[in-house]
Write an enzyme that holds these catalytic residues in place. Structure first.
Site, PDB file in Angstrom:
ATOM      1  N   ASN A 398       0.846  -1.328   0.027  1.00  0.00           N
ATOM      2  CA  ASN A 398      -0.064  -0.091   0.022  1.00  0.00           C
ATOM      3  C   ASN A 398       0.877   1.125  -0.005  1.00  0.00           C
ATOM      4  O   ASN A 398       1.005   1.998  -0.966  1.00  0.00           O
ATOM      5  CB  ASN A 398      -1.082  -0.251   1.306  1.00  0.00           C
ATOM      6  CG  ASN A 398      -2.150   1.217   1.093  1.00  0.00           C
ATOM      7  OD1 ASN A 398      -1.912   1.984   0.403  1.00  0.00           O
ATOM      8  ND2 ASN A 398      -3.047   0.937   1.989  1.00  0.00           N
ATOM      9  N   ASP A 399       1.397   1.542   1.091  1.00  0.00           N
ATOM     10  CA  ASP A 399       2.319   2.717   1.191  1.00  0.00           C
ATOM     11  C   ASP A 399       3.437   3.069   0.301  1.00  0.00           C
ATOM     12  O   ASP A 399       3.710   4.246  -0.261  1.00  0.00           O
ATOM     13  CB  ASP A 399       2.759   3.159   2.648  1.00  0.00           C
ATOM     14  CG  ASP A 399       1.527   3.440   3.640  1.00  0.00           C
ATOM     15  OD1 ASP A 399       0.580   3.661   3.407  1.00  0.00           O
ATOM     16  OD2 ASP A 399       1.788   2.802   4.699  1.00  0.00           O
ATOM     17  N   VAL A 400       3.822   1.887   0.087  1.00  0.00           N
ATOM     18  CA  VAL A 400       5.262   2.025  -1.067  1.00  0.00           C
ATOM     19  C   VAL A 400       4.720   2.075  -2.464  1.00  0.00           C
ATOM     20  O   VAL A 400       5.548   2.315  -3.256  1.00  0.00           O
ATOM     21  CB  VAL A 400       5.821   0.649  -0.777  1.00  0.00           C
ATOM     22  CG1 VAL A 400       6.615   0.308   0.576  1.00  0.00           C
ATOM     23  CG2 VAL A 400       5.295  -0.476  -1.328  1.00  0.00           C
ATOM     24  N   PHE A 438       0.070   1.363   6.749  1.00  0.00           N
ATOM     25  CA  PHE A 438       0.836   1.602   7.968  1.00  0.00           C
ATOM     26  C   PHE A 438       0.694   3.093   8.286  1.00  0.00           C
ATOM     27  O   PHE A 438       0.606   3.605   9.267  1.00  0.00           O
ATOM     28  CB  PHE A 438       2.329   1.178   7.974  1.00  0.00           C
ATOM     29  CG  PHE A 438       3.104   1.597   9.135  1.00  0.00           C
ATOM     30  CD1 PHE A 438       2.622   0.974  10.321  1.00  0.00           C
ATOM     31  CD2 PHE A 438       4.323   2.137   9.013  1.00  0.00           C
ATOM     32  CE1 PHE A 438       3.104   1.326  11.501  1.00  0.00           C
ATOM     33  CE2 PHE A 438       4.948   2.494  10.145  1.00  0.00           C
ATOM     34  CZ  PHE A 438       4.434   2.139  11.432  1.00  0.00           C
ATOM     35  N   ALA A 439       0.795   3.793   7.092  1.00  0.00           N
ATOM     36  CA  ALA A 439       0.893   5.400   7.433  1.00  0.00           C
ATOM     37  C   ALA A 439      -0.413   5.928   7.637  1.00  0.00           C
ATOM     38  O   ALA A 439      -0.347   7.061   8.004  1.00  0.00           O
ATOM     39  CB  ALA A 439       1.318   6.173   6.000  1.00  0.00           C
TER      40      ALA A 439
END
Lengths: 472, 96
Positions: A398-400, A438-439
Site C-alpha cells: 500500500n504505502d510503498v 501503516f501510514a
C-alpha cells in the site's frame, strides 16, 4: 588439557582464532552474490567450529559437563526452530536469535565480573567499562528483541505504534540511569551490586525503547538490534581481551548499521524519527479523508476481468508487500507467473526495500516459491521502466506505491521513495479492503482511472486469476 | 594500555572492513545476511565456554552454562536457517 605446553597452546589458539576470523570475513564476502552465498555460509560455520574447538583447549577450560549440557540443549532447540520455521515467520525467528545473542553477552559479562571479584583480583577500569557496556547493550538487545518478536508474532504486546508520555518519560529516566551506573562501574570498579542494578535497568530500557514502535517499522528495529548484538559481542571481546570476538562483533555491528541506514533511507525518515516518532499512531489532521479520495472513483473488478487484461499484456510487473506474506500467497503467485511466462509474457517482481517485516523478506518468500533471483528487481533499477509496463499487479502493498509520497509535500510519507506503478498502463491491486496502510492515509492510486481493485484474499485471488486465464 | 590500544585498532579496522564488505551485499540477500551475521554474533559462545568450563563450580559456572545454551541456539539455529534460505536462492533453476 596436558597435550601441549602452555606456550605452544597459546600459539595454536591464537593462529586458530586468526583462521576463524578470516573465514568469517570470506564467509560474509560470499554473501555478496547468490551463487557464492551457500559456500560463504559454510565457511562462516566452519570458522565457528574451529573457534569453539580451539577454545576447549584453553588452559582455563577444565570441566566439560556444563559445556556439553549447554551445547547439547542449545543445539537441539536451535536446530528444531531453524528447521520448523516457515519463511513468513523469518523476521520473528531472527528477532528471537538476536535476543539470545544479547542475553549471552550479559551472562558472560556478569560471570566474568563475578569470577574476577571472587578470586580476589582487582577489576581494572577498562575491563569494568567493557563489562558494563556488554551487560547494558546485551540486556537492551535481549528485551528489545523479545518485544519485537511479540509484535511480529502478534502475541502479548499490541503490534501497532504506542505513544504515551509515560513511556517517553521512562525511556529518558532509564537511559540516564544506565549511563550513570556505567560511570559508577568505571569510577569505582569491583561493586557487583552496581552491575546487577545496571542489568535490571537495561532490561527495562529494552522494553520501553521498543514497545512504542509500530509493526511496520520492525525492519529498522530488527536491523538495529542485529547491530547491537554484534556490538555487545564486541564489548565481551574487550572484557576477555579476545580479538576474535572483537573482529566478529564489529563485522556484525557494521552489518546492522548498514541495514538500518538502508531501511531509514527507504522510508525517508531519520533513525530518531523511527525510534521516537510514533509513526502511524495518529493520522495527521490535514490529510484528505478517504471519502474525498475514493468516493465514486473506485473501479472494482473480478478475477475474470483481470485475466482478460493480463491476456493481452506483454510486460507484467508484480509488486509484493506484507499482505502477500500474511496470506501465504507466494506459491499461488508463482503459478500465475509460470502460466504467464509460458505464454511469452515478460514478468518481473519489483521489490521495495521496506516491503515486509525485515530487510529482504519478500525476496526470501519468492525464492521459496522458486522465483529466480534475476526476476527480483530493486526499486531504483525498475522505476524508470514502469512507462513501458502493460500491467502492474500489486499484492498486499500500500504505502510503498502511494503517489502522494511524490506529489503531496504535506503528506506524512512525503519524500519517501516509492515504486512508480501509477505510470504503468493498467494497475491491478489485490487487497482485502480499502483500509489504509501503516501510514494511516488513503491511497489515490486505488482511485486512479487506470487502476482496477481486486478485492479479496491475496492467495485466493491469485488462484482465481490463474484459473480464469487458463479458461480463456 | 598497549593491550587496549591493540584491541581498539583491531576494532576500528574490523568495523571498516565490515562496512566495506556488507555494502556490497545485494538487497535480495539481506534476510540471509541478517540471520547469518546473527549466527556469527553467537561467537560470544567462546566467552561462554571459558566461563562454564572453569575449575570451580560456582555462580560463574551456572551463568556460563546459561550463556553456552543461548549462544549455541544462536549459532546452530542461525547457520541452519541461513543455509535453508540460501539453498532456495540457488537450487532448482528452471523458470525464465
Amino acid at each position: 588439557m596436558v597435550l601441549f605446553n602452555p606456550e605452544m597452546r597459546d600459539v595454536i589458539v591464537g593462529v586458530s582464532y586468526l583462521i576463524a576470523a578470516v573465514l568469517f570475513v570470506t564467509g560474509l564476502k560470499g554473501l555478496t552474490h547468490p551463487r557464492t552465498a551457500v559456500s560463504g555460509n559454510v565457511q562462516s560455520a566452519l570458522g565457528m567450529l574451529i573457534a569453539i574447538l580451539v577454545t576447549l583447549l584453553e588452559q582455563r577450560v577444565v570441566s566439560f559437563e556444563w559445556i556439553i549440557a549447554g551445547i547439547a540443549l542449545g543445539t537441539v532447540v536451535g536446530a528444531v526452530w531453524a528447521i520448523k520455521v516457515q519463511m513468513t515467520g523469518m523476521p520473528q525467528l531472527v528477532a528471537l536469535f538476536n535476543g539470545f545473542g544479547g542475553i549471552a553477552s550479559v551472562l558472560v559479562a556478569t560471570a566474568e565480573a563475578w569470577a574476577t571479584i571472587q578470586s580476589g583480583n582487582p577489576l581494572d577500569k577498562v575491563t569494568s567499562l567493557s563489562i558494563a557496556l556488554s551487560a547494558l547493550i546485551g540486556a537492551v538487545t535481549f528485551t528489545g528483541s523479545f518485544v519485537a518478536f511479540c509484535k511480529l508474532q502478534e502475541v502479548l504486546i499490541p503490534s501497532g505504534a504506542v505513544t504515551t508520555v509515560w513511556l517517553k518519560g521512562s525511556n529518558v529516566i532509564l537511559a540516564l540511569l544506565s549511563l550513570g551506573l556505567t560511570i559508577c562501574m568505571v569510577v569505582a570498579p569491583g561493586h557487583l551490586n552496581v552491575l546487577w542494578i545496571l542489568c535490571a535497568v537495561s532490561l527495562a530500557l529494552g522494553f520501553t525503547l521498543v514497545i512504542p514502535i509500530g509493526g511496520a517499522d520492525m525492519p529498522v528495529v530488527i536491523a538495529l538490534l542485529n547491530s547491537y548484538s554484534g556490538i555487545a559481542a564486541c564489548a565481551t571481546g574487550f572484557i576477555l581481551n579476545n580479538n576474535l570476538l572483537i573482529i566478529t562483533g564489529s563485522l556484525v555491528g557494521a552489518s546492522g548499521i548498514i541495514l538500518t541506514k538502508i531501511m531509514c533511507k527507504a522510508m525517508n525518515r531519520s533513525l530518531t524519527n523511527v525510534l521516537f516518532g510514533g509513526f502511524g499512531a495518529v493520522a495527521a489532521s490535514n490529510v484528505r479523508t478517504e471519502d474525498d479520495v475514493y468516493a465514486g472513483k473506485i473501479t472494482s473488478a473480478s478475477a475474470d476481468e483481470a485475466a482478460m487484461v493480463l491476456e493481452g499484456a506483454q510486460r507484467v510487473v508484480i509488486v509484493p508487500g506484507y499482505g502477500m506474506a500474511v496470506s501465504q500467497a507466494q506459491h499461488a503467485v508463482c503459478d500465475l507467473v509460470d502460466l504467464l511466462a509460458s505464454r511469452g509474457v515478460n514478468v518481473d517482481f519489483a521489490i521495495h526495500p521496506v516491503a515486509g517485516r525485515m530487510p529482504g523478506h519478500m525476496n526470501v518468500l519468492l525464492a521459496e516459491a522458486d522465483i529466480p533471483y534475476e526476476k527480483m528487481r530493486e526499486m531504483d533499477d525498475i522505476n524508470p521502466e514502469f512507462d513501458s509496463v502493460d500491467v502492474v499487479l500489486v499484492i498486499g502493498a500500500n504505502d510503498v506505491v502511494n503517489p502522494l509520497a511524490r506529489e503531496d509535500p504535506t503528506s506524512p510519507i512525503a519524500g519517501m521513495p516509492i515504486l512508480n506503478v501509477d505510470k504503468a498502463r493498467t494497475v491491478m491491486v489485490i487487497k482485502r479492503s480499502l483500509s489504509p496502510g501503516f501510514a494511516g492515509i488513503p491511497n489515490p492510486l486505488f482511485a486512479a482511472d487506470n487502476t482496477m481493485m481486486l478485492f479479496g484474499d491475496g492467495k485466493q485471488m491469485a488462484v482465481d486469476i490463474t484459473n480464469a486465464l487458463k479458461e480463456l | 594500555m598497549t593491550l587496549l590500544l591493540t584491541s581498539l585498532t583491531v576494532f576500528v579496522l574490523a568495523m571498516f572492513l565490515g562496512l566495506e564488505i556488507i555494502t556490497k551485499v545485494p538487497p535480495t540477500l539481506h534476510t540471509p545476511l541478517m540471520s547469518g551475521s546473527n549466527a556469527v554474533s553467537g561467537i560470544t559462545l567462546v566467552g561462554a565456554l571459558l566461563a562454564a568450563g572453569s575449575a570451580h563450580q560456582d555462580l560463574a559456572t551456572y551463568l556460563g552454562f546459561a550463556a553456552v545454551f543461548f549462544a549455541t541456539i544462536n549459532v546452530v539455529g542461525g547457520f541452519l536457517v541461513t543455509h535453508r534460505m540460501l539453498a532456495m536462492f540457488t537450487s532448482k533453476k528452471k523458470k525464465g
